[in-house]
Design an enzyme around this catalytic site. Structure first.
Site, PDB file in Angstrom:
ATOM      1  N   TYR A 114      94.876  59.608  14.513  1.00  0.00           N
ATOM      2  CA  TYR A 114      94.494  60.673  13.576  1.00  0.00           C
ATOM      3  C   TYR A 114      95.007  62.040  14.035  1.00  0.00           C
ATOM      4  O   TYR A 114      94.294  63.034  13.940  1.00  0.00           O
ATOM      5  CB  TYR A 114      92.963  60.712  13.410  1.00  0.00           C
ATOM      6  CG  TYR A 114      92.484  59.680  12.409  1.00  0.00           C
ATOM      7  CD1 TYR A 114      92.520  59.970  11.047  1.00  0.00           C
ATOM      8  CD2 TYR A 114      92.039  58.432  12.819  1.00  0.00           C
ATOM      9  CE1 TYR A 114      92.119  59.027  10.114  1.00  0.00           C
ATOM     10  CE2 TYR A 114      91.630  57.478  11.884  1.00  0.00           C
ATOM     11  CZ  TYR A 114      91.672  57.798  10.531  1.00  0.00           C
ATOM     12  OH  TYR A 114      91.278  56.862   9.614  1.00  0.00           O
TER      13      TYR A 114
ATOM     14  N   TYR B 274      83.919  54.992   3.896  1.00  0.00           N
ATOM     15  CA  TYR B 274      84.856  54.688   4.978  1.00  0.00           C
ATOM     16  C   TYR B 274      84.377  53.432   5.693  1.00  0.00           C
ATOM     17  O   TYR B 274      83.244  53.387   6.183  1.00  0.00           O
ATOM     18  CB  TYR B 274      84.969  55.845   5.987  1.00  0.00           C
ATOM     19  CG  TYR B 274      85.908  55.489   7.120  1.00  0.00           C
ATOM     20  CD1 TYR B 274      87.289  55.537   6.940  1.00  0.00           C
ATOM     21  CD2 TYR B 274      85.419  55.042   8.342  1.00  0.00           C
ATOM     22  CE1 TYR B 274      88.160  55.154   7.950  1.00  0.00           C
ATOM     23  CE2 TYR B 274      86.283  54.670   9.366  1.00  0.00           C
ATOM     24  CZ  TYR B 274      87.650  54.725   9.165  1.00  0.00           C
ATOM     25  OH  TYR B 274      88.510  54.351  10.169  1.00  0.00           O
TER      26      TYR B 274
ATOM     27  N   ASP C 217      77.260  48.146   6.008  1.00  0.00           N
ATOM     28  CA  ASP C 217      78.149  48.514   7.116  1.00  0.00           C
ATOM     29  C   ASP C 217      77.383  49.514   7.991  1.00  0.00           C
ATOM     30  O   ASP C 217      77.354  50.707   7.713  1.00  0.00           O
ATOM     31  CB  ASP C 217      79.434  49.122   6.556  1.00  0.00           C
ATOM     32  CG  ASP C 217      80.361  49.603   7.670  1.00  0.00           C
ATOM     33  OD1 ASP C 217      79.958  49.579   8.859  1.00  0.00           O
ATOM     34  OD2 ASP C 217      81.491  50.028   7.343  1.00  0.00           O
TER      35      ASP C 217
ATOM     36  N   LYS D 184      80.616  50.513  17.271  1.00  0.00           N
ATOM     37  CA  LYS D 184      80.273  51.831  17.815  1.00  0.00           C
ATOM     38  C   LYS D 184      79.132  51.783  18.842  1.00  0.00           C
ATOM     39  O   LYS D 184      79.388  51.437  19.988  1.00  0.00           O
ATOM     40  CB  LYS D 184      79.977  52.802  16.668  1.00  0.00           C
ATOM     41  CG  LYS D 184      81.241  53.092  15.845  1.00  0.00           C
ATOM     42  CD  LYS D 184      81.196  54.402  15.086  1.00  0.00           C
ATOM     43  CE  LYS D 184      82.563  54.811  14.601  1.00  0.00           C
ATOM     44  NZ  LYS D 184      82.836  54.601  13.189  1.00  0.00           N
TER      45      LYS D 184
HETATM   46  C1  LIG Z   1      84.016  53.922  12.451  1.00  0.00           C
HETATM   47  C2  LIG Z   1      83.611  53.079  11.294  1.00  0.00           C
HETATM   48  C3  LIG Z   1      84.249  51.848  11.025  1.00  0.00           C
HETATM   49  C4  LIG Z   1      85.443  51.389  11.805  1.00  0.00           C
HETATM   50  O1  LIG Z   1      85.139  51.092  13.124  1.00  0.00           O
HETATM   51  P1  LIG Z   1      86.319  51.050  14.219  1.00  0.00           P
HETATM   52  O2  LIG Z   1      85.636  50.547  15.439  1.00  0.00           O
HETATM   53  O3  LIG Z   1      86.816  52.455  14.341  1.00  0.00           O
HETATM   54  O4  LIG Z   1      87.355  50.112  13.703  1.00  0.00           O
HETATM   55  C5  LIG Z   1      83.753  51.075  10.005  1.00  0.00           C
HETATM   56  N1  LIG Z   1      82.712  51.476   9.263  1.00  0.00           N
HETATM   57  C6  LIG Z   1      82.083  52.640   9.474  1.00  0.00           C
HETATM   58  C7  LIG Z   1      80.902  53.016   8.640  1.00  0.00           C
HETATM   59  C8  LIG Z   1      82.521  53.495  10.486  1.00  0.00           C
HETATM   60  O5  LIG Z   1      81.925  54.675  10.667  1.00  0.00           O
END
Ligand SMILES: *Cc1c(COP(=O)(O)O)cnc(C)c1O
Length: 421
Positions: A15, A142, A234, A263
């Site tokens: 990025y 996202y 998600d 994360k």
């Molecule tokens: C960061 C994020 C992703 C992607 O995760 P990565 O480990 O960066 O591939 C997917 N969904 C959400 C809601 C995110 O914030």
């Protein structure tokens, strides 16, 4: 040559517009909510290193568990084999997730956890012999950077070069009191084509920390359930305490069919992805017909070292001191929000759990590329605070161990910036 000079010769950063970006800061160590560069300068990590860190940097307990594991078993193929950590983590997480979550599928990161979730839904209908290939998602969503995850993300500058190659997704607005009935009828109209509805529960992170109310999410989830549309929560960003509860789905009564995690899963120590699902979805892949298998896996699926970090992070997460820290950050954020929300340079503020976002007045342009963004980023970096504005939106989401003094310093610098910039 300095480390930064060597970096600029060989590295392409994520990025990052490499032609115009500031040179990277070379970090040599971390402790608590802080990172230290080569010269010893301290930075408060107010964005938890891209939202992954929850217990602080180089946490000694996680480090100890990881080093014990790496000397015992670093990795083993996860098809045909298993190991203690993988089973224990699944057992412990399924126990604290909504009780319809029954099976755990490991992957590498948030994007791959989302890819797995999408494949589970699409292949569920394929295995059942029904043609349901459309997906439903929110505008400004996202869900990651791999192609499937990108397809269910809102169309934006991030996806522009690939838009024509992304599969078709129906996008709806975030729900609120005035549009909820309309959104429900949109779903009813599409229902026999829809494989699933994927959403970031309560907070859209990359979209600009956009927040919406649990009760409307609950209504949409209920409506999907009544119409046989699978729901994918998600929780890659919102999981593990960010929204004030353990998981954002703990704010709603409805239970999603599938959940995605990454994360904070390892406390931000290592990459690991996890997708959980109901027994009902899992059962649709059971067959004497090999074609019904979920043909998905990564070389490092269920890596024992990453899992040892996740287990250690879970121990810390479930300790009552973490809960107290989350309450403490929430209340500090709320007080600061009250203090600045009427400032003439602040357009709006919003807060959910440990996340506080402030939209700055720009007098027009509000894009991700606004020059205000670069000015603010540089201003805080110089002050020893890592804040990465999304366009004109500044947000704070610190590791839960951040001290009151560190929080107060961040708030005071934001107030100062409101005067200076
Ligand atoms: C960061 C994020 C992703 C992607 O995760 P990565 O480990 O960066 O591939 C997917 N969904 C959400 C809601 C995110 O914030």
């Amino acid at each position: 040559m300095s480390l930064v000079e060597r970096d600029l010769k060989v590295i392409w950063h994520p990025y990052t517009q490499m032609q115009t970006a500031l040179p990277p800061v070379a970090i040599v160590r971390g402790e608590g909510a802080c990172l230290y560069d080569e010269s010893g300068k301290k930075y408060i990590d107010a964005v938890s290193s891209w939202w992954v860190n929850i217990h602080g940097h180089a946490h000694p307990y996680i480090a100890k568990k990881v080093s014990e594991q790496i000397g015992k078993l670093e990795h083993v193929i996860f098809a045909g084999f298993t190991h203690e950590g993988a089973v224990e983590l699944a057992e412990r997480l399924l126990k604290i997730l909504p009780d319809n979550q029954q099976k755990a599928f490991y992957s590498d990161d948030g994007s791959t956890a989302v890819e797995v979730a999408i494949k589970m839904c699409l292949q569920y209908w394929h295995n059942k012999g029904e043609r349901r290939t459309k997906m439903l998602a929110f505008n400004n969503a996202y869900h990651g950077d791999t192609f499937g995850a990108m397809a269910v993300s809102g169309r934006s500058a991030f996806t522009a070069a690939f838009d024509s190659l992304l599969f078709e997704v129906e996008f709806i607005d975030l729900p609120n009191e005035s549009n909820i009935q309309d959104l429900k009828s949109q779903i009813s109209n599409l229902k026999s084509d829809l494989a699933c509805f994927i959403f970031e529960p309560l907070v859209q992170g990359s979209g600009g920390m956009l927040m919406y109310e649990a009760k409307y999410l609950n209504e949409l989830m209920m409506h999907c359930r009544e119409n046989n549309v699978f729901t994918i929560a998600d929780e890659v960003f919102t999981g593990f305490g960010r929204t004030g509860k353990r998981f954002a789905c703990d704010h709603v009564n409805e239970q999603p069919d599938i959940m995605c995690f990454s994360k904070g899963l390892t406390g931000g120590t290592m990459a690991l992805g996890l997708t959980t699902c109901t027994q009902y979805i899992y059962d649709a892949f059971l067959s004497s017909d090999r074609m019904k298998t979920l043909f998905h896996g990564h070389s490092f699926t269920a890596n024992p070292v990453a899992i040892s970090a996740a287990l250690a992070s879970l121990d810390l997460f479930l300790d009552e001191s973490t809960e107290k820290n989350i309450r403490r950050i929430e209340s500090a954020h709320r007080q600061f929000e009250l203090k600045i929300k009427n400032h003439p340079k602040i357009k709006t503020t919003r807060q959910t759990g440990t996340i506080l976002a402030m939209e700055w007045e720009t007098g027009g342009s509000t894009s991700y590329f606004s020059s205000l963004r670069d000015t603010l980023y540089k201003y805080f970096l110089e002050a020893g605070i890592i804040l990465r504005p999304l366009g004109n939106i500044i947000y704070i989401l610190p590791p839960y161990c951040i001290t009151n003094e560190e929080l107060a310093y961040i708030y005071s610098k934001i107030e100062q910036a409101l005067e200076d910039i």
